[in-house]
Enzyme design. Structure first.
Site, PDB file in Angstrom:
ATOM      1  N   GLU A  56       0.845  -1.203   0.000  1.00  0.00           N
ATOM      2  CA  GLU A  56       0.000   0.000   0.000  1.00  0.00           C
ATOM      3  C   GLU A  56       0.872   1.241   0.000  1.00  0.00           C
ATOM      4  OE1 GLU A  56      -2.686  -0.255   3.298  1.00  0.00           O
ATOM      5  OE2 GLU A  56      -3.988  -1.687   2.259  1.00  0.00           O
ATOM      6  N   LYS A 228      -7.237  -5.246 -23.263  1.00  0.00           N
ATOM      7  CA  LYS A 228      -7.980  -5.290 -24.531  1.00  0.00           C
ATOM      8  C   LYS A 228      -6.964  -5.266 -25.681  1.00  0.00           C
ATOM      9  CE  LYS A 228     -11.965  -3.615 -22.054  1.00  0.00           C
ATOM     10  NZ  LYS A 228     -12.982  -2.583 -21.821  1.00  0.00           N
ATOM     11  N   ARG A 234      -5.501  -8.337 -17.026  1.00  0.00           N
ATOM     12  CA  ARG A 234      -6.622  -7.479 -16.625  1.00  0.00           C
ATOM     13  C   ARG A 234      -6.116  -6.471 -15.617  1.00  0.00           C
ATOM     14  NH1 ARG A 234     -10.367 -10.354 -18.882  1.00  0.00           N
ATOM     15  NH2 ARG A 234     -11.874  -8.688 -18.623  1.00  0.00           N
TER      16      ARG A 234
END
Ligand SMILES: *Cc1c(COP(=O)(O)O)cnc(C)c1O
Length: 448
Positions: A56, A228, A234
């Site tokens: 994080e 894509k 992804r």
């Protein structure tokens, strides 16, 4: 080490699903324009120990220890994104396209501000203020539309911008077969003072491949998915352009803060690594050739479909994507066409077309060439695929969507069971499998 050996020993059930899906991908024709086949290198980066680490924060400013390596990784990947797209700022942490877009809203708007995007039924994305999306609940969404020819209606857009003074405008679409008009949007946004965000999720591979105009000179922010046409895992990237930093020098920092601590926790470092591999691949000359072939294939497919009597929204394409207009066969037949094509091993999706009344019973099919092109198919194959598609559509020519809601459900159910026994579709299915088998997918990948 043999791939998936440990998985076979531990969990053969999950391995079986993976094997069945690989077989489906190998024997079918993947024509959903938002899908692609990543390289094995991308998948190897993802299937790595990087998934074990919490990080994080940002390089040099993490909440957890042990991030010396992750800091280098994330910095390198962000640098690749900046170089490839030609922007001064990139955040590579968004989990996917939808959260990336949400972060853009929170970095540029207060809740309740007016935002504008292309209507969902006209080819816009859910996250651009569509009814079903939280983006239309948190912000006042004023959609713009395409005209009767399927192109952006700039008269309406200018009028709506004048009347509503949006804080943020989206340019970038999910079912729009023509070049995205970034420059025209840039002028309109500049005159009104709005932030302009280009969502190039669908076309980012075409942009870096040099076959679609880049938005970078005309907009403040660019978002893109990475899975894509860009052919990565992804995920997503948010970028700020030089023009964006001129409008608000703090914009990059605002986006960083919105992602973490604002919206997300730990970044998916294995995905970041996969994005890095995809960006490297996309910077190579072979990728330019790939992108150019995607567009040539889409144009060839469009011609083949038209030759076989199929109508296309806008009459063709400038990109990787085509929208078939099925209204000459019947209104609301998208469901039937997509089910029949699926039965024949051709994956596409039903889609609304301009003027459609129901998003649940749309009259169009959206399809594209990025994945087929990855398999090595060229114009001659598109000609053949156009014939396959036309042959499948003959099987729905007697369908008619009942007006009554309950009759519709029953009719569709009956249709789905009928096509399972349709001999013509079974014959096409076998031809499709033989045809796609000539273009081996992941030939190196042998699962145990
Ligand atoms: C695919 C897409 C998205 C969303 O991406 P997800 O990764 O599915 O959340 C956003 N905008 C556009 C234009 C897209 O095509």
């Amino acid at each position: 080490m043999e791939w998936f050996k440990a998985l076979k020993d531990t969990d053969p059930e999950i391995l079986d699903y993976i094997k069945a899906e690989l077989e489906r991908q190998r024997t079918g024709l993947e024509m959903i324009p938002s899908e692609n086949f990543t390289s094995l290198a991308v998948m190897q980066a993802m299937g790595s120990v990087l998934t074990n680490k919490y990080s994080e924060g940002y390089p040099g400013k993490r909440y957890y220890g042990g991030n010396q390596v992750i800091d280098q990784l994330e910095t390198a990947v962000a640098e690749r994104a900046k170089r490839l797209f030609g922007v001064p700022y990139a955040n590579v942490q968004p989990y996917s396209g939808s959260p990336a877009n949400l972060a853009v809203y929170f970095a540029t708007c207060e809740v309740g501000d007016v935002i504008m995007g292309l209507a969902l039924t006209d080819g816009g994305h859910l996250t651009h203020g569509s009814n079903g999306s939280v983006t239309s609940r948190a912000w006042k969404s004023v959609p713009y539309h395409v005209d009767k020819d399927g192109r952006i209606d700039f008269d309406e857009l200018r009028r709506l911008v004048d009347e509503n003074r949006p804080k943020l405008i989206w340019v970038g679409f999910t079912a729009y077969p023509r070049e995205f008009p970034f420059e025209e949007f840039g002028k309109i946004a500049d005159e009104s003072g709005a932030y302009l965000a280009a969502d190039i999720s669908h076309i980012s591979g075409l942009v870096v491949g040099g076959v679609h105009k880049s938005p970078v000179d005309f907009v403040h922010i660019v978002t893109t998915t990475t899975h894509k046409t860009l052919r990565g895992p992804r995920g997503a990237v948010i970028m700020v352009t030089a023009k964006g930093l001129q409008k608000d020098p703090d914009l990059g920092r605002k986006i960083d803060k919105t992602i973490i601590p604002g919206m997300q926790g730990g970044p998916h470092n294995h995905t970041t690594a996969g994005i890095g591999v995809a960006l490297l691949e996309a910077s190579r000359p072979e990728f330019k050739a790939y992108a150019a072939q995607i567009v040539r294939n889409a144009k060839a497919l469009g011609e083949a479909l038209k030759k076989n009597g199929i109508k296309l929204v806008t009459g063709g394409t400038d990109t990787h994507l085509l929208l078939m207009d099925l209204t000459p066969i019947g209104v609301g037949l998208g469901v039937f066409a997509s089910e029949a094509l699926d039965e024949a091993g051709i994956s596409v999706n039903k889609n609304t077309i301009p003027g459609d009344l129901s998003p649940f019973y749309p009259s169009g099919i959206r399809l594209g060439t990025p994945a087929l092109t990855t398999r090595g198919m060229k114009e001659a194959e598109m000609e053949k695929i156009g014939e396959f598609i036309a042959d499948v559509l003959k099987e729905i020519r007697n369908c008619e969507l009942p007006k009554d809601k309950e009759a519709r459900q029953a009719y569709i159910k009956q249709f789905k069971s009928d096509i399972k026994n349709n001999r013509n579709l079974a014959r096409i299915r076998a031809q499709v499998a033989e045809f796609s088998g000539r273009f081996p997918l992941y030939p190196e990948l042998e699962l145990p």
